[in-house]
Every structure is written in C-alpha cells, then in structure tokens.
Design an enzyme around this catalytic site. Structure first.
Site, mmCIF file in Angstrom:
data_model
loop_
_atom_site.group_PDB
_atom_site.id
_atom_site.type_symbol
_atom_site.label_atom_id
_atom_site.label_comp_id
_atom_site.label_asym_id
_atom_site.label_seq_id
_atom_site.Cartn_x
_atom_site.Cartn_y
_atom_site.Cartn_z
ATOM 1 N N GLU A 105 -2.173 -0.364 4.181
ATOM 2 C CA GLU A 105 -1.300 -0.721 4.964
ATOM 3 C C GLU A 105 0.039 0.346 5.113
ATOM 4 O OE1 GLU A 105 1.986 -2.787 7.334
ATOM 5 O OE2 GLU A 105 1.785 -2.128 5.012
ATOM 6 N N ASP A 159 -2.102 -3.278 -0.592
ATOM 7 C CA ASP A 159 -1.571 -2.046 -1.396
ATOM 8 C C ASP A 159 0.001 -2.279 -1.195
ATOM 9 O OD1 ASP A 159 -1.692 -1.873 1.530
ATOM 10 O OD2 ASP A 159 -1.244 0.342 1.602
#
Lengths: 371, 371
Positions: free
Chosen positions: B129, B71
């Site tokens: 994350e 991400d």
C-alpha cells in the site's frame, strides 16, 4: 608520440588536442611535451608529476613566465579535432581547442623557436587546472620548487581572443540550507515546507545589484547566481530541508574578506557553508613589465571575468595577465573551437615582444624608461 | 511463526509489528496471517501473492468488507516494538504500530471471534500500500478476482484515532521544469538561470489560496506543496534546467479533471508532467450502510485528508469509510505509536455493530428504516 614543434600552428594544435587529456589523464600529453622540450638544447627541463617546466638560462636581467594547463574538461563526443571553415572563419574544433590547448600550441612552438630571447623565459605546462584546487599543477610546482615559477612577469595563456585581460575576478561559493519540519503532505499544515523558504533566498539573489566596477581602468562585471538546488525526499512528504549552492563572482576592488562580508550581510539570518574562497587579482597593468608587454602586443586591455591562475601568480608575487587564442565564452562548451587566426596573432605578438632586438636598435633599459 | 488471535490486542499487535514487513517484504507476515485464518472453520480463505482474503458464507443479506494493509514504510531503528506509558497514555511504539498494524490486529482478532456475525464478512489483508499504485495488493486482487472484494459497505482500517473519517482527498503530483541557457558562471549574463526562474513558480504556490471545503457536512482542508526540487550541474555553470515536484491535495468536491484544470491554470505557461492522478472519494455517509455503521460506532464523523484505498472501493462501487486505531498524524514518523485504548475502542465498536443481535431484539430491516 612525438610532437614536431616546428609544424604550422593549426597542425600542432590538432596534434595536441588529439592526445586526450581530461583532468587526471594528462600523462601521455605531459610525456610528449617533456620529450619535445628536452630535444631543445637551449632549454633546461624539469618534470614534477605531470607538470613540465622548461627554462632558458641566458643571464638576462628579467625573466618572463609563460604558462598553460594541459588538461581539459570531459570529452563530449568532440574528439578527434576537426579543421573547418564555419561562418567564414577557419577553425580548429574539438575539446580543449579553446580551453586552452591553443595557448599551449603557441607556447610550445615559441619555446622551441626563441633560443635567444630578449628576456629569459620559463615555460610552464601543468595538470589539473579544471578540477579541485588542491590538485592544481601550478600549486604543486609552487609547493615543491617555488623557484621554478619565479619571474618578473607572467603570461597565462588562457583564452582571451588574443587580447590582454588583466587580473581576474574572485569567486566565492557557498551553500545555504533552509530547514523545515517534515509532515505527511496530506496534512501539510502540520509541518513547515523548507522548499517554500527557498523563495525568500531566491528573492535576495534577484534583488542583489550586479555592479560594473572600475579597477585600474578596467571594468569588471559582477555576478551572483544560484548554481545548484536540491531538496525533498518523496512525493508525499513536506520537505524538512532544502539547499541551494550560490556563486558570487566579484571584482578585484574587494578583498576575499570584504566579498565574504557582503554575502554574509545579504543572506543575513542564514548560515553560509563556504566551499570555494578564491581571491580576485588586480590587473597590475601599471607595472613596468606589463607596460612593456602591452606596448609590444598592442590593442586595448580588458578585464578577466573568470577566475584564473593569474591569482596564483599574484600570490607568488609575480604580476600576471591572461593572453591567449580563442573566445573565452566557448570554454567548456561542446562546440568549443579556436580560430586559426588567433593562433597566429598570439604567436606574432609574443615574437615581437620576446625576439632579440635588431642589432641596430639598443634594447630598452630601466635607465631609459626613467628618463 | 504462529499468530494466536485470541491474545489480548496489545500483545497481538506487538507480535504482528515484530514481523518486519516493509513494502515488498510482506511474505512472512502474509504466511502467518493466512495460517491463522485457515485455522478458523467459519472462514473461507484465498491467497493471491501476499494478499489474504477470508470470508464468512452465512447467506446474510448484506456483506461488509474490512480491509487493512500489511506493509509499512522503511524501518527507522524503531523495531522491535515496545510497550510503554508515555504522557500518561499506554502505547505500543514502533514501525507500523500506527500505519496500520493496529487496524490489522483488531481485524484479525474479530475475524477469528465473529463466527456468526450479523452481516457476512470479508476480511482483506494486503501488500504494497505504501509504494507505487500498480503494486497495490488491493488493486491486484481487484484485477484478479473482483468478486472477492464485493460487498455493501467497506471499512478501511487506516488510522483515524478510532473516529469515522469519510471519503478521502484526491492527490495530484506533477513536475514543472524551468529551462534556461547554460553559460560559465563567471559570465552569467551570457546565459539564463533556470533556478532563478523557480522563484516565480514558488510565488504561484505561495499565492494559491488553500481552501477549507465542505462536502456532505465534512470540512476538507486542501494543500499545495513543492515536495522536491533539483537543478544545476556544477558550481561554475549557469543551470539550464531546474525542476520542482508539486503535490496538490484536493477535496472531493472536485473531479480529477477539475483538479487538473485548476493546476494547469495556476501554472499557466509551464508544462505539467503528471506523475500521480488519484481521484478523491466523496464521504458517502448518507448511504444506509454507512448510517447503520455510524449509529453503532457513535461519535462525529470527520473528513479524511490523506488519500487512502477507500477511493479504490469507491471505484469498485462499494461505499467505504476509514476507521482505525492510532493518530493519522503519526503515520510514517519515526516515533509512530498506537494507543492501547484505541485498539479496544475500535474492537468494541465493530463488535457492537457486527455481533449477532440478542434473540429478544429484532434486527433492523430496510422496511423499518423506511418508516
């Protein structure tokens, strides 16, 4: 809804308070006020938006304007009103009782009662005093039909604990923005923290001397406050921007320009983004109309700390004072109230001043004053 | 979308970057990664939510975990990616190029290429994350199937400019609220200004000594920052509440409890409302697996300032370091980029370490190490 203006003042106040009229929602109360005043044969009534103006036309030498706003700040679970004895004092409690439906109740009752007053009278009930200046009903009437507001003297029935408060302080509001450089907060030294720069602005506020200033015998107490602050975007980012909203309340010894210059100097090195520039109004208690009023009301006049629409009358060339029931420190509080005694005190004072003189006693004239 | 893992690394990186995968939107990229890895006969692939784990099962004595998150932070007009020469350096520019799709590209290429590595390998590609800890994909896999993450040593491919960064700093975040008493700002002395009390909190932050702390030969630089501030309700009200969000980044010489105690002492008299309590991870570069990796990669190891998921591996009992392409100072910036050279440097270093040894040269054994 019909308002019976002859009811005892506490009951009339409760009836007015229980017609909720938060700014923007004054129509129902304005309708009730207009209808009650149109029922009085001695009054000429005009309506502009939710503003109602009622005048006697008796050909008197002087005209007195009495004004009060119909709106309130938002309700906070404090409606309908209650009548209670608290701390040994009989009170009407609820939103608007202090600011300023107590004054509205007194004005409405006297508007009906005083059908042959000593001076011609203009009663003004207006909308949107608690919100942005361009919406203010007094301003709207002043723009649309300025003649409706003309007079020799004006009473604004804002809460003053039934004392005369002369003039009003000015108010400036502006934002100051500190600028930094964003960075990840794990490596803060790569950026520059705009919130940390706020400290220096707060220090200047703390270091500013709040003076007590004498103007025409009244002592005004100035104030400088940070009223809002906001900055930062996330928990892991050094903020690159922070802004603080500052309010300066200044005494009427200063013009608007002088007050602005004082702030510009104090915050030298910062840009001031102005959002409110409201001039102060000098008390004007030395003027003949004011003296006559003070003599009838009695008591010692004081200063008005808050900004009120007396400054608008001042700009229209009409000397004005604040005089109304209830403690101004309760304005906007959730537990605002109006002491019943204040209602009677204000009504009695205005009656003494405005009622026709007993036949045996000649009315004071300008000629007599000059002797 | 099919990812060709044999393409030159800069092209592979652009293909990955151009599949937008802001936190919460990783499905398309996770699908592409899963599909490309399932096409490799030497890998066993598992998928949990948008997390993909691919493992060799060669019966080697040791297992190395290589992990990277899929991400990114939100796009800021910086997609699709661009390849450009800037300041004499060939770069891939765009959201995610630095944090951390450069590392993902290197890991994906090597996952396909290293079909007979010196150690068994576990490749982990995970979601979320950049957002709240409970959503973190590595944590989700650790909870669901902790055996998938077990190993003797882990490499987290966060950006480090292709240098080894050991451990990570811890991070604490908390709010401090100052309390005042509301009043009308025309009579500020009737209240108590909570924003003015912020000054004293900012002074303590300014006075705090940011130390540089040596841990196992690496120097960590601590940070204390106000990252957000908010207070006040209106331009004419003395604010009765103001709160400031504070972030303390601390070196791994301190436990979480010690760091908390330090802040509690610094802000004595205030209540700390904790919102993030992430422990630091010690570098662990003295451990045998880390030494072997350092020897293969070369260069001087440094400290990791930001908090990374090496702390999660640390909690799982797996020693871990950060090692990946791109400058960590460009993470989250709108102009983030990955130097092409870093991609090749990282891939070459991992190949040197993980590739099978030439037949003539015996693999180093624990016994040899102990001599």
């Amino acid at each position: 809804m019909t308002l019976d203006l002859s009811r005892p003042l506490p009951e009339l106040l409760q009836a007015i308070v229980d017609i909720e009229s938060v700014s923007g929602n004054e129509a129902e109360l304005a309708d009730a006020v207009e209808s009650a005043l149109r029922a009085q044969p001695h009054l000429q009534v005009a309506r502009i938006d939710n503003n109602v103006v009622a005048r006697t036309q008796l050909g008197r030498e002087q005209r007195v304007v009495v004004a009060g706003h119909l709106d309130t700040v938002p309700v906070a679970g404090n409606l309908p009103s209650q009548r209670a004895v608290i701390d040994g004092q009989e009170r009407i409690v609820g939103r608007g009782t202090c600011d300023m439906k107590g004054g509205v109740a007194v004005a409405l009752q006297l508007a009906a009662e005083l059908d042959a007053p000593r001076h011609d009278l203009t009663w003004v009930f207006y909308e949107n005093e608690e919100v942005a200046a361009p919406l203010n009903g007094l301003g709207i009437v002043a723009d649309a039909q300025p003649d409706l507001l003309q007079g020799d003297f004006a009473i604004l029935m804002e809460p003053t604990s039934a004392l005369v408060e002369g003039g009003c302080q000015g108010t400036l509001r502006f934002w100051i923005t500190t600028r930094g450089t964003a960075a990840h907060s794990a490596r803060g030294w790569m950026g520059h923290n705009a919130i940390h720069d706020l400290r220096e602005v707060l220090e200047r506020i703390a270091g500013f001397e709040r003076r007590e200033i004498d103007v025409e015998g009244l002592t005004y107490r100035e104030g400088l406050n940070a009223v809002q602050v906001e900055g930062g975007v996330a928990g892991n980012v050094i903020p690159d921007s922070c802004r603080v909203h500052i309010n300066y309340r200044f005494a009427p010894d200063k013009s608007l320009a002088e007050a602005q210059a004082l702030m510009t100097d104090l915050f030298e090195g910062h840009e001031l983004d102005w959002v409110d520039l409201s001039p102060a109004a000098r008390p004007g208690l030395h003027l003949p109309a004011a003296k006559e009023f003070l003599a009838a009301v009695g008591g010692e006049p004081g200063p008005k700390y808050g900004w009120t629409d007396v400054a608008r009358f001042s700009e229209l060339g009409v000397p004005a004072v604040n005089f109304g029931p209830a403690d101004p420190n309760k304005a906007h509080t959730d537990d605002e109230f109006c002491p019943v005694e204040d209602l009677e005190t204000c009504a009695a004072a205005l009656r003494r001043w405005l009622a026709p003189l007993p036949a045996a006693q000649p009315a004071p004239s300008t000629t007599q004053e000059e002797q």
